[in-house]
Enzyme design. Structure first.
Site, PDB file in Angstrom:
ATOM      1  N   ILE A   1       0.830  -1.211   0.000  1.00 17.88           N
ATOM      2  CA  ILE A   1       0.000   0.000   0.000  1.00 17.88           C
ATOM      3  C   ILE A   1       0.867   1.265   0.000  1.00 17.88           C
ATOM      4  CG2 ILE A   1      -1.664   1.296   1.397  1.00 17.88           C
ATOM      5  CD1 ILE A   1      -2.730  -1.504   2.369  1.00 17.88           C
TER       6      ILE A   1
ATOM      7  N   ASP B   1      13.577   3.384  10.315  1.00 18.80           N
ATOM      8  CA  ASP B   1      12.801   2.526  11.214  1.00 18.80           C
ATOM      9  C   ASP B   1      11.863   3.460  11.983  1.00 18.80           C
ATOM     10  OD1 ASP B   1      11.726   0.985  13.202  1.00 18.80           O
ATOM     11  OD2 ASP B   1      13.645   0.159  13.902  1.00 18.80           O
TER      12      ASP B   1
ATOM     13  N   TYR C   1      -2.807  -6.577  17.134  1.00 16.62           N
ATOM     14  CA  TYR C   1      -3.023  -5.834  15.884  1.00 16.62           C
ATOM     15  C   TYR C   1      -4.267  -4.947  15.998  1.00 16.62           C
ATOM     16  CZ  TYR C   1      -3.242  -4.806  10.910  1.00 16.62           C
ATOM     17  OH  TYR C   1      -3.273  -4.144   9.706  1.00 16.62           O
TER      18      TYR C   1
ATOM     19  N   VAL D   1      -6.484  -6.496   1.795  1.00 17.89           N
ATOM     20  CA  VAL D   1      -5.893  -5.947   0.569  1.00 17.89           C
ATOM     21  C   VAL D   1      -4.837  -6.916   0.046  1.00 17.89           C
ATOM     22  CG1 VAL D   1      -4.545  -4.030  -0.355  1.00 17.89           C
ATOM     23  CG2 VAL D   1      -6.295  -3.599   1.378  1.00 17.89           C
TER      24      VAL D   1
HETATM   25  P1  NAD Z   1       3.541  -4.711   3.252  1.00 13.94           P
HETATM   26  O1  NAD Z   1       4.136  -5.739   4.114  1.00 13.94           O
HETATM   27  O2  NAD Z   1       3.385  -4.983   1.791  1.00 13.94           O
HETATM   28  O3  NAD Z   1       4.317  -3.333   3.432  1.00 13.94           O
HETATM   29  C1  NAD Z   1       4.637  -2.843   4.696  1.00 13.94           C
HETATM   30  C2  NAD Z   1       5.948  -2.088   4.604  1.00 13.94           C
HETATM   31  O4  NAD Z   1       6.220  -1.500   5.894  1.00 13.94           O
HETATM   32  C3  NAD Z   1       7.137  -2.991   4.275  1.00 13.94           C
HETATM   33  O5  NAD Z   1       7.851  -2.468   3.159  1.00 13.94           O
HETATM   34  C4  NAD Z   1       7.979  -2.961   5.539  1.00 13.94           C
HETATM   35  O6  NAD Z   1       9.385  -3.061   5.297  1.00 13.94           O
HETATM   36  C5  NAD Z   1       7.608  -1.622   6.143  1.00 13.94           C
HETATM   37  N1  NAD Z   1       7.894  -1.559   7.560  1.00 13.94           N
HETATM   38  C6  NAD Z   1       7.564  -2.472   8.512  1.00 13.94           C
HETATM   39  N2  NAD Z   1       8.058  -2.094   9.711  1.00 13.94           N
HETATM   40  C7  NAD Z   1       8.695  -0.907   9.516  1.00 13.94           C
HETATM   41  C8  NAD Z   1       9.416  -0.023  10.368  1.00 13.94           C
HETATM   42  N3  NAD Z   1       9.599  -0.297  11.662  1.00 13.94           N
HETATM   43  N4  NAD Z   1       9.935   1.106   9.833  1.00 13.94           N
HETATM   44  C9  NAD Z   1       9.794   1.374   8.515  1.00 13.94           C
HETATM   45  N5  NAD Z   1       9.133   0.567   7.653  1.00 13.94           N
HETATM   46  C10 NAD Z   1       8.595  -0.568   8.141  1.00 13.94           C
HETATM   47  O7  NAD Z   1       2.102  -4.413   3.899  1.00 13.94           O
HETATM   48  P2  NAD Z   1       0.826  -3.576   3.393  1.00 13.94           P
HETATM   49  O8  NAD Z   1      -0.294  -4.534   3.235  1.00 13.94           O
HETATM   50  O9  NAD Z   1       1.184  -2.659   2.304  1.00 13.94           O
HETATM   51  O10 NAD Z   1       0.528  -2.766   4.746  1.00 13.94           O
HETATM   52  C11 NAD Z   1       0.696  -1.368   4.848  1.00 13.94           C
HETATM   53  C12 NAD Z   1      -0.185  -0.864   5.965  1.00 13.94           C
HETATM   54  O11 NAD Z   1      -1.544  -1.207   5.680  1.00 13.94           O
HETATM   55  C13 NAD Z   1       0.126  -1.449   7.358  1.00 13.94           C
HETATM   56  O12 NAD Z   1       0.028  -0.413   8.313  1.00 13.94           O
HETATM   57  C14 NAD Z   1      -0.983  -2.467   7.561  1.00 13.94           C
HETATM   58  O13 NAD Z   1      -1.289  -2.658   8.919  1.00 13.94           O
HETATM   59  C15 NAD Z   1      -2.127  -1.787   6.833  1.00 13.94           C
HETATM   60  N6  NAD Z   1      -3.201  -2.680   6.427  1.00 13.94           N
HETATM   61  C16 NAD Z   1      -2.991  -3.679   5.535  1.00 13.94           C
HETATM   62  C17 NAD Z   1      -4.045  -4.506   5.180  1.00 13.94           C
HETATM   63  C18 NAD Z   1      -3.882  -5.607   4.180  1.00 13.94           C
HETATM   64  O14 NAD Z   1      -4.823  -6.422   4.064  1.00 13.94           O
HETATM   65  N7  NAD Z   1      -2.787  -5.697   3.465  1.00 13.94           N
HETATM   66  C19 NAD Z   1      -5.309  -4.300   5.742  1.00 13.94           C
HETATM   67  C20 NAD Z   1      -5.476  -3.267   6.650  1.00 13.94           C
HETATM   68  C21 NAD Z   1      -4.424  -2.458   6.982  1.00 13.94           C
END
Ligand code: NAD
Length: 244
Positions: A18, A53, A145, A178
């Protein structure tokens, strides 16, 4: 469209899913984009990769400082980096609880704290936090979570009220399921990944998962001048899941 021409934007978690799509769309719309991630190797072309981070105040501060010193401003912060946790209260260790909160809640607090002084000085700023439907309803095996995303929604509202009328707005997006690498990893860890995916799809009223593109588009809307009267809201992007 070039809604973000002349705007400085910092997106966390911009190396995947995302956040990567948010950064890509901001670049496409003319923004100067700083793409922060633990692993910034795959951030979109046209953005500036930053190794950050979000749980570490010094690391996050260096990213904000770099964006501001190079462009003189910070208009948009997308606090999007997140960590997964798939246990219930009984199974969740204290370490897992704290790790989940460190990324999902403390990271949002730190980013907000660091960005606000610049945004207030400008009289102009938009913070868009990535929460989740998990912050609005209880989901099985998601204790830390759900709680950490609930904290994001609560902080979003508090910041919105605190700074309403200053030109700084704070909102969040609440995605449902997602189809990002995150969900890919969760499915890969299931006993039967194909069946697990079919189960996720079956609970969706629209019969499909969301896309990072759809969530990013909502975040860009909240960050844009089309949303100048919107602050403190949680925009649910879940294909109708919660409505059912
Ligand atoms: P993803 O795993 O594809 O991407 C997450 C990114 O965050 C990764 O590139 C990771 O390296 C980075 N990250 C993690 N910890 C970190 C830190 N301490 N410092 C800097 N970067 C860090 O996941 P996504 O699905 O794109 O999720 C993005 C956001 O969307 C998250 O907050 C997640 O909780 C939220 N979300 C996702 C979903 C889903 O179904 N995918 C649903 C609801 C909410």
């Amino acid at each position: 469209m070039s809604r973000f021409a002349g705007r400085t934007i910092l997106v966390t978690g911009a190396g995947s899913g995302i956040g990567r799509e948010m950064a890509r769309q901001f670049v496409e719309e003319g923004g100067t984009v700083y793409a922060a991630d633990l692993d910034p190797g795959a951030v979109p072309e046209g953005s500036t990769p930053l190794k950050v981070d979000v749980t570490d105040p010094d690391s996050f501060a260096a990213a904000v400082d770099r964006a501001v010193s190079e462009t003189g401003a910070l208009h948009v912060l997308c606090n999007n980096a997140g960590a997964s946790s798939t246990t219930d209260v009984l199974d969740c260790t204290l370490e897992e609880w704290e790790r989940t909160f460190a990324v999902n809640s403390r990271g949002v607090f730190l980013g907000t704290k660091l960005a606000l002084p610049h945004m207030l000085a400008q009289g102009d700023g938009a913070i868009v936090n990535t929460a989740s439907v998990a912050g609005l309803v209880g989901l099985k095996d998601r204790a830390a979570y759900c709680a950490s995303k609930g904290a994001v929604i609560a902080l979003t509202r508090q910041v919105a009220v605190q700074y309403a009328g200053t030109g700084v707005r704070c909102n969040c997006v609440c995605p449902g399921t997602v189809d990002s690498p995150w969900v890919g990893r969760l499915l890969a860890a299931a006993d039967d990944p194909e069946r697990a995916r079919a189960g996720l799809v079956a609970r969706q009223p629209m019969g499909r998962l969301g896309t990072p593109t759809e969530v990013a588009a909502a975040a860009l809307y909240l960050a844009s001048d089309a949303a100048t009267f919107i602050t403190g809201t949680e925009l649910v992007i879940d294909g109708g899941l919660l409505a059912g």
